[in-house]
Design a protein around this motif. Structure first.
Motif, PDB file in Angstrom:
ATOM      1  N   THR A  62       0.807  -1.212   0.000  1.00  0.00           N
ATOM      2  CA  THR A  62       0.000   0.000   0.000  1.00  0.00           C
ATOM      3  C   THR A  62       0.843   1.266   0.000  1.00  0.00           C
ATOM      4  N   THR A  63       2.130   1.134   0.242  1.00  0.00           N
ATOM      5  CA  THR A  63       3.037   2.278   0.159  1.00  0.00           C
ATOM      6  C   THR A  63       3.541   2.468  -1.268  1.00  0.00           C
ATOM      7  N   PHE A  64       3.750   1.355  -1.973  1.00  0.00           N
ATOM      8  CA  PHE A  64       4.256   1.405  -3.346  1.00  0.00           C
ATOM      9  C   PHE A  64       3.175   0.917  -4.301  1.00  0.00           C
ATOM     10  N   ALA A  65       2.769   1.775  -5.252  1.00  0.00           N
ATOM     11  CA  ALA A  65       1.750   1.397  -6.224  1.00  0.00           C
ATOM     12  C   ALA A  65       2.278   0.307  -7.145  1.00  0.00           C
ATOM     13  N   GLU A  66       1.352  -0.456  -7.758  1.00  0.00           N
ATOM     14  CA  GLU A  66       1.756  -1.510  -8.674  1.00  0.00           C
ATOM     15  C   GLU A  66       2.608  -0.936  -9.796  1.00  0.00           C
ATOM     16  N   GLY A  67       3.652  -1.671 -10.154  1.00  0.00           N
ATOM     17  CA  GLY A  67       4.578  -1.209 -11.173  1.00  0.00           C
ATOM     18  C   GLY A  67       6.005  -1.461 -10.737  1.00  0.00           C
ATOM     19  N   PRO A  68       6.968  -0.863 -11.433  1.00  0.00           N
ATOM     20  CA  PRO A  68       8.385  -1.135 -11.151  1.00  0.00           C
ATOM     21  C   PRO A  68       8.799  -0.836  -9.718  1.00  0.00           C
ATOM     22  N   ARG A  69       8.256   0.226  -9.116  1.00  0.00           N
ATOM     23  CA  ARG A  69       8.682   0.569  -7.750  1.00  0.00           C
ATOM     24  C   ARG A  69       8.226  -0.492  -6.745  1.00  0.00           C
ATOM     25  N   ARG A  85      14.608  -7.446 -11.712  1.00  0.00           N
ATOM     26  CA  ARG A  85      14.837  -6.805 -13.008  1.00  0.00           C
ATOM     27  C   ARG A  85      13.920  -7.366 -14.088  1.00  0.00           C
ATOM     28  N   VAL A  86      13.692  -8.663 -14.046  1.00  0.00           N
ATOM     29  CA  VAL A  86      12.823  -9.293 -15.050  1.00  0.00           C
ATOM     30  C   VAL A  86      11.383  -8.815 -14.892  1.00  0.00           C
ATOM     31  N   VAL A  87      10.876  -8.845 -13.661  1.00  0.00           N
ATOM     32  CA  VAL A  87       9.470  -8.511 -13.419  1.00  0.00           C
ATOM     33  C   VAL A  87       9.202  -7.030 -13.657  1.00  0.00           C
ATOM     34  N   ALA A  88      10.210  -6.169 -13.437  1.00  0.00           N
ATOM     35  CA  ALA A  88      10.033  -4.739 -13.690  1.00  0.00           C
ATOM     36  C   ALA A  88       9.747  -4.468 -15.156  1.00  0.00           C
ATOM     37  N   ARG A  89      10.216  -5.346 -16.042  1.00  0.00           N
ATOM     38  CA  ARG A  89      10.020  -5.158 -17.479  1.00  0.00           C
ATOM     39  C   ARG A  89       8.856  -5.980 -18.033  1.00  0.00           C
ATOM     40  N   ARG A  90       8.562  -7.124 -17.396  1.00  0.00           N
ATOM     41  CA  ARG A  90       7.549  -8.016 -17.934  1.00  0.00           C
ATOM     42  C   ARG A  90       6.500  -8.322 -16.868  1.00  0.00           C
ATOM     43  N   ARG A 133      10.471  -3.544  -7.227  1.00  0.00           N
ATOM     44  CA  ARG A 133      11.783  -3.398  -6.577  1.00  0.00           C
ATOM     45  C   ARG A 133      11.669  -3.515  -5.061  1.00  0.00           C
ATOM     46  N   ALA A 134      10.625  -2.920  -4.499  1.00  0.00           N
ATOM     47  CA  ALA A 134      10.432  -3.019  -3.048  1.00  0.00           C
ATOM     48  C   ALA A 134      10.197  -4.462  -2.625  1.00  0.00           C
ATOM     49  N   LEU A 135       9.360  -5.184  -3.379  1.00  0.00           N
ATOM     50  CA  LEU A 135       9.120  -6.592  -3.066  1.00  0.00           C
ATOM     51  C   LEU A 135      10.371  -7.425  -3.276  1.00  0.00           C
ATOM     52  N   GLY A 136      11.223  -7.015  -4.209  1.00  0.00           N
ATOM     53  CA  GLY A 136      12.489  -7.715  -4.395  1.00  0.00           C
ATOM     54  C   GLY A 136      13.377  -7.607  -3.171  1.00  0.00           C
ATOM     55  N   VAL A 137      13.458  -6.409  -2.592  1.00  0.00           N
ATOM     56  CA  VAL A 137      14.242  -6.220  -1.367  1.00  0.00           C
ATOM     57  C   VAL A 137      13.650  -7.034  -0.221  1.00  0.00           C
ATOM     58  N   TRP A 138      12.325  -6.979  -0.086  1.00  0.00           N
ATOM     59  CA  TRP A 138      11.636  -7.743   0.960  1.00  0.00           C
ATOM     60  C   TRP A 138      11.879  -9.238   0.798  1.00  0.00           C
ATOM     61  N   SER A 139      11.784  -9.732  -0.427  1.00  0.00           N
ATOM     62  CA  SER A 139      11.970 -11.156  -0.687  1.00  0.00           C
ATOM     63  C   SER A 139      13.408 -11.581  -0.445  1.00  0.00           C
ATOM     64  N   ALA A 140      14.368 -10.718  -0.806  1.00  0.00           N
ATOM     65  CA  ALA A 140      15.773 -11.035  -0.546  1.00  0.00           C
ATOM     66  C   ALA A 140      16.021 -11.166   0.955  1.00  0.00           C
ATOM     67  N   LEU A 156      10.836 -16.306  -5.403  1.00  0.00           N
ATOM     68  CA  LEU A 156      10.360 -15.650  -4.188  1.00  0.00           C
ATOM     69  C   LEU A 156       9.801 -14.250  -4.412  1.00  0.00           C
ATOM     70  N   ALA A 157      10.546 -13.383  -5.096  1.00  0.00           N
ATOM     71  CA  ALA A 157      10.051 -12.020  -5.303  1.00  0.00           C
ATOM     72  C   ALA A 157       8.829 -11.981  -6.217  1.00  0.00           C
ATOM     73  N   PRO A 158       8.840 -12.678  -7.363  1.00  0.00           N
ATOM     74  CA  PRO A 158       7.658 -12.639  -8.231  1.00  0.00           C
ATOM     75  C   PRO A 158       6.392 -13.197  -7.582  1.00  0.00           C
ATOM     76  N   VAL A 159       6.529 -14.217  -6.731  1.00  0.00           N
ATOM     77  CA  VAL A 159       5.316 -14.801  -6.154  1.00  0.00           C
ATOM     78  C   VAL A 159       4.669 -13.829  -5.179  1.00  0.00           C
ATOM     79  N   ALA A 160       5.472 -13.014  -4.501  1.00  0.00           N
ATOM     80  CA  ALA A 160       4.899 -11.992  -3.631  1.00  0.00           C
ATOM     81  C   ALA A 160       4.198 -10.922  -4.457  1.00  0.00           C
TER      82      ALA A 160
END
Length: 493
Positions: A126-133, A329-334, A136-143, A382-386
């Motif tokens: 709810t802090t970051f709208a759907e899209g690249p941001r 990086r993959v999910v930010a583009r696709r 990236r935030a979910l990528g950090v969380w998943s890592a 992990l990151a894409p499934v979130a």
């Protein structure tokens, strides 16, 4: 849109990342310390497993309730409460003088995590709208989630061998304190769960649904984790699982009839949400199993000590982080599907390679290569499934979706590990020599590869190929976001 990750969004990301790290760490940090805990506190052999099982029981059983509660009463509030309970129970566990005190503390940790984990993920979405941001935030969380689980083995080994088992509990305190210090005070993040349209604000909690869901999931976890003692075909196990099924069926019926459900049935009509939850169930089962069998192989077959076993997991940790960065990086583009399919296939190949372990093997020949392949593939999942599991979900249900995703992950780990541990034990025939143990572990790892193969098929057959729709317009969501929700999603510059 937010131009960078500084300020409030950056602090939200930092706080929830640290929180998720400590919850993941606690899933594995205790395992290596179990022999030392038994010797110090005098656990009976059959009771020692409750140090691990009771955390899984309360965490898994209360996640749906925690997710819905944070939607109704505020995500920041539930995150603060959950972290405080988790920290206090970690302190109590580190100071425990008897078995029951440690088991009670672990139950409290699970309850605290069940309140805080869905609140943390919901704050992120709810802090970051759907899209690249958001990706990236979910990528950090998943890592952080991946690193916590993998580094827990290392931390548990080093702390047990060079200090005391008590530090596997006390190490949580500075991490929890850091998360609390990073969490922004007040503001939109705090109001996310309450600044909705008036009908949502006046909504009553679904008490019958909460009781049925908590009891049903709790009984399911209880029945599964006790199969190490009673077996899958025992009357006690079958009776427990039948009771769990009856309660969950009653929960489904109740949710379809109530006007304010704990889990709205329409949420599961989204292919993104439903597919992501099935996929994370299978992936968690494979991941937890890999951690378990590889750890046992290193100690029981190769003869490594606790600290050396922890160090042997460092390549696994590095691979998880690398896979997560690549997935971002993959999910930010696709779409999430673009990383989930190759990730699950790669993890399948890595676990199949792991299944070739030998009693006369070594770290370089039997562990290093498959560790890197498996971990990079798992990181790609992990990151894409979130992201997939929260795609198209309105802010008013972000906590529910987050709790559901966490619950699927937790149940997958419990059910998968219990089932494959039984398979491995049957294969080894009860023998304890390295050759027999190796055969059992190899069989379990091969079965884990099969679970990731199923996850790949789910990603291919269920998840949509198109880019995710905007939040509030997904199937099963009848109304768009309110202006207040749009502001909270961060869609205004």
């Amino acid at each position: 849109m937010y131009k960078n990750l500084r300020g409030r969004p950056g602090r939200v990301l930092a706080a929830v990342t640290v929180a998720q790290f400590v919850f993941a760490l606690d899933m594995s940090v205790v395992n290596v310390a179990l022999p030392a805990i038994r010797a110090d506190l005098g656990f009976a052999p059959l009771d020692l497993s409750w140090v691990v099982h009771v955390y899984a029981l309360t965490f898994g059983g209360l996640l749906l309730l925690g997710g819905r509660a944070c939607d109704l009463y505020g995500r920041r509030r539930l995150l603060l409460l959950g972290l405080a309970v988790f920290g206090l129970c970690s302190l109590a566990g580190g100071l425990a003088q008897s078995p029951w005190q440690l088991v009670a503390a672990r139950a409290g940790q699970g309850a605290g995590a069940a309140a805080a984990a869905p609140a943390a993920l919901a704050m992120l979405t709810t802090t970051f709208a759907e899209g690249p941001r958001r990706v990236r935030a979910l990528g950090v969380w998943s890592a952080a989630n991946a690193a916590g689980g993998a580094l827990g083995v290392l931390a548990g080994g080093l702390l047990t061998e060079y200090t005391s088992w008590r530090w596997v509990m006390l190490v949580n305190l500075p991490i929890v304190a850091t998360a609390l210090a990073l969490l922004p005070a007040g503001g939109p993040a705090e109001e996310t769960g309450r600044a909705q349209a008036p009908p949502v604000r006046r909504e009553r909690p679904d008490v019958p649904g909460a009781v049925l869901a908590t009891a049903g999931v709790g009984l399911l976890v209880f029945g599964v984790v006790r199969t190490d003692v009673r077996g899958w075909g025992s009357p006690a196990t079958l009776g427990t699982l039948a009771a769990a099924l009856a309660l969950l069926t009653a929960f489904a019926v109740t949710e379809a009839r109530t006007s304010a459900p704990l889990l709205r049935p329409g949420l599961l009509r989204s292919r993104w949400v439903a597919g992501a939850n099935v996929l994370v169930f299978l992936a968690a089962a494979g991941q937890f199993t890999a951690f378990y069998f590889v750890s046992l192989y290193l100690q029981q077959v190769l003869g490594l000590g606790a600290a050396a076993t922890g160090l042997a997991f460092l390549p696994f940790s590095a691979g998880l982080v690398a896979g997560t960065v690549l997935a971002t990086r993959v999910v930010a583009r696709r779409t999430p599907r673009a990383a989930l399919v190759p990730g699950a296939v790669l993890a399948t190949a890595g676990l199949a390679w792991f299944a070739l372990i030998s009693p006369d093997g070594g770290f370089l020949t039997d562990v290093l290569g498959p560790s890197l392949v498996t971990s990079i593939g798992t990181g790609l999942v992990l990151a894409p499934v979130a992201a997939a599991g929260t795609t198209g979900v309105a802010a008013r249900e972000a906590g529910t979706a987050s709790g559901l995703l966490n619950s699927s992950r937790q149940l997958g780990g419990c059910v998968g590990l219990a089932a494959l541990a039984t398979v491995a034990a049957h294969r080894s025939g009860g023998a304890t020599d390295p050759s027999a143990l190796n055969s059992g572990y190899a069989t379990g790892l091969a079965a884990a590869a099969g679970l990731f193969a199923l996850a790949a098929l789910v990603a291919i057959g269920v998840l949509p190929r198109r880019r995710p729709p905007a939040a509030g317009h997904a199937p099963g969501h009848p109304a768009p976001l309110t202006p207040a929700e749009n502001r909270l999603e961060g869609t205004r510059s």
